[in-house]
Design a protein around this motif. Structure first.
Motif, short mmCIF file in Angstrom:
data_model
loop_
_atom_site.label_atom_id
_atom_site.label_comp_id
_atom_site.label_asym_id
_atom_site.label_seq_id
_atom_site.Cartn_x
_atom_site.Cartn_y
_atom_site.Cartn_z
N THR A 1 0.84 -1.20 0.00
CA THR A 1 0.00 0.00 0.00
C THR A 1 0.87 1.25 0.00
O THR A 1 1.87 1.32 0.72
N ILE A 2 0.49 2.23 -0.80
CA ILE A 2 1.21 3.50 -0.82
C ILE A 2 0.84 4.30 0.42
O ILE A 2 -0.34 4.57 0.66
N PRO A 3 1.82 4.66 1.24
CA PRO A 3 1.50 5.41 2.47
C PRO A 3 0.99 6.81 2.18
O PRO A 3 1.35 7.43 1.18
N ASP A 4 0.13 7.30 3.05
CA ASP A 4 -0.44 8.64 2.90
C ASP A 4 0.53 9.65 3.52
O ASP A 4 0.29 10.19 4.60
N GLU A 5 1.64 9.87 2.82
CA GLU A 5 2.68 10.79 3.25
C GLU A 5 2.85 11.88 2.20
O GLU A 5 2.58 11.67 1.02
N PRO A 6 3.31 13.08 2.60
CA PRO A 6 3.53 14.14 1.63
C PRO A 6 4.63 13.78 0.64
O PRO A 6 5.47 12.92 0.92
N GLY A 7 4.62 14.44 -0.51
CA GLY A 7 5.69 14.27 -1.48
C GLY A 7 5.28 13.44 -2.68
O GLY A 7 4.21 12.81 -2.71
#
Length: 297
Positions: free
Chosen positions: A58-64
């Motif tokens: 899963t793609i983490p919900d982090e900025p960038g």
């Protein structure tokens, strides 16, 4: 006449004037999807703050930005698992024609895309940039929100890699440049025994110029896309720069299949094949057992 009647170039130009220049983001902590040669390179250039994600995770919900360094057939699964608020942070770094995937998942119009013209022979190897006589500023291009961040990251390589940030209209032309290169050179090299890119450029230059020429004409006549000047020369020089790369027919539907579909549609409607040499070589490749995807519609 097809070009004159196609309104897309005019509409894209006015859209570009109306929107003006958008703010582009700087390089920062990023998410890298795929730990192959390109993904590992971007991760290495980014530093320890980056997050590496493998296919299926899963793609983490982090900025960038989220750099997608995977094969084309993995894109659908990745996009489906991507948090909705992260979809405009996706950065597509794939070869071939991926627009149908972007449209299928209704991704933002200015989603970031990149055409890379540098070679990484193996994980950890020093990348070879696509700087040539015709293209002293390199051939790698990017467009969209994270294009400047991508350019800045490539510049951090030990031998800085060059990248040109383009507007959407010019990037579309660059995309077709790369699509033609990867389709024509691999096809010609494959039917001649899977020779290297360098051998294609040196020993089969006449065939390259003929096939690239018909593809370039098809883009102009059927798609209203006028490519940058000296296309044949630019692509031949890049092939010589990565002369050790072997040729192979891979990811057919994303590469040669794009041109073959246009040929099929043209013949079905009573028109001449816009890329007859390309079609002939594909059918020869099929007879040689190099591909099994080519079939009559």
């Amino acid at each position: 006449m097809q070009v004159w009647s196609d309104q897309r170039p005019r509409l894209e130009y006015f859209e570009y004037l109306e929107k003006g220049a958008k703010k582009l983001e700087d390089d920062q902590k990023s998410i890298i999807v795929g730990d192959g040669r390109i993904g590992s390179l971007l991760y290495e250039l980014g530093g320890e703050n980056d997050i590496m994600v493998r296919r299926g995770d899963t793609i983490p919900d982090e900025p960038g930005p989220v750099y997608l360094c995977t094969r084309n057939d993995s894109l659908g699964e990745i996009i489906e698992k991507c948090p909705e608020n992260k979809k405009d942070d996706l950065v597509f770094i794939q070869n071939g024609y991926i627009e149908p995937v972007l449209q299928k998942y209704s991704l933002p119009e200015d989603v970031t895309k990149a055409n890379i013209y540098f070679a990484v022979t193996e994980k950890g190897a020093v990348p070879i940039d696509g700087v040539t006589e015709e293209c002293p500023d390199g051939m790698t291009t990017a467009t969209g929100r994270w294009s400047e961040a991508f350019r800045q990251r490539l510049k951090k390589a030990k031998t800085p890699l060059k990248c040109i940030v383009q507007n959407k209209r010019d990037y579309r032309r660059s995309m077709y440049d790369k699509l033609i290169w990867i389709s024509a050179f691999n096809l010609i090299g494959s039917v001649h025994g899977n020779i290297t890119m360098g051998d294609v450029a040196k020993r089969h230059k006449k065939e390259v110029k003929e096939m690239v020429g018909e593809m370039r004409h098809m883009c102009r006549a059927s798609l209203a896309v006028v490519l940058f000047p000296k296309l044949e020369e630019r692509l031949l020089q890049y092939a010589s720069k990565v002369d050790f790369f072997p040729t192979a027919l891979k990811e057919f539907q994303w590469r040669n299949g794009y041109f073959y579909n246009f040929s099929q549609i043209a013949r079905e409607n009573g028109f001449d094949d816009p890329t007859p040499m390309h079609t002939a070589y594909l059918l020869e490749g099929k007879e040689m057992g190099l591909i099994d995807w080519v079939h009559e519609r």
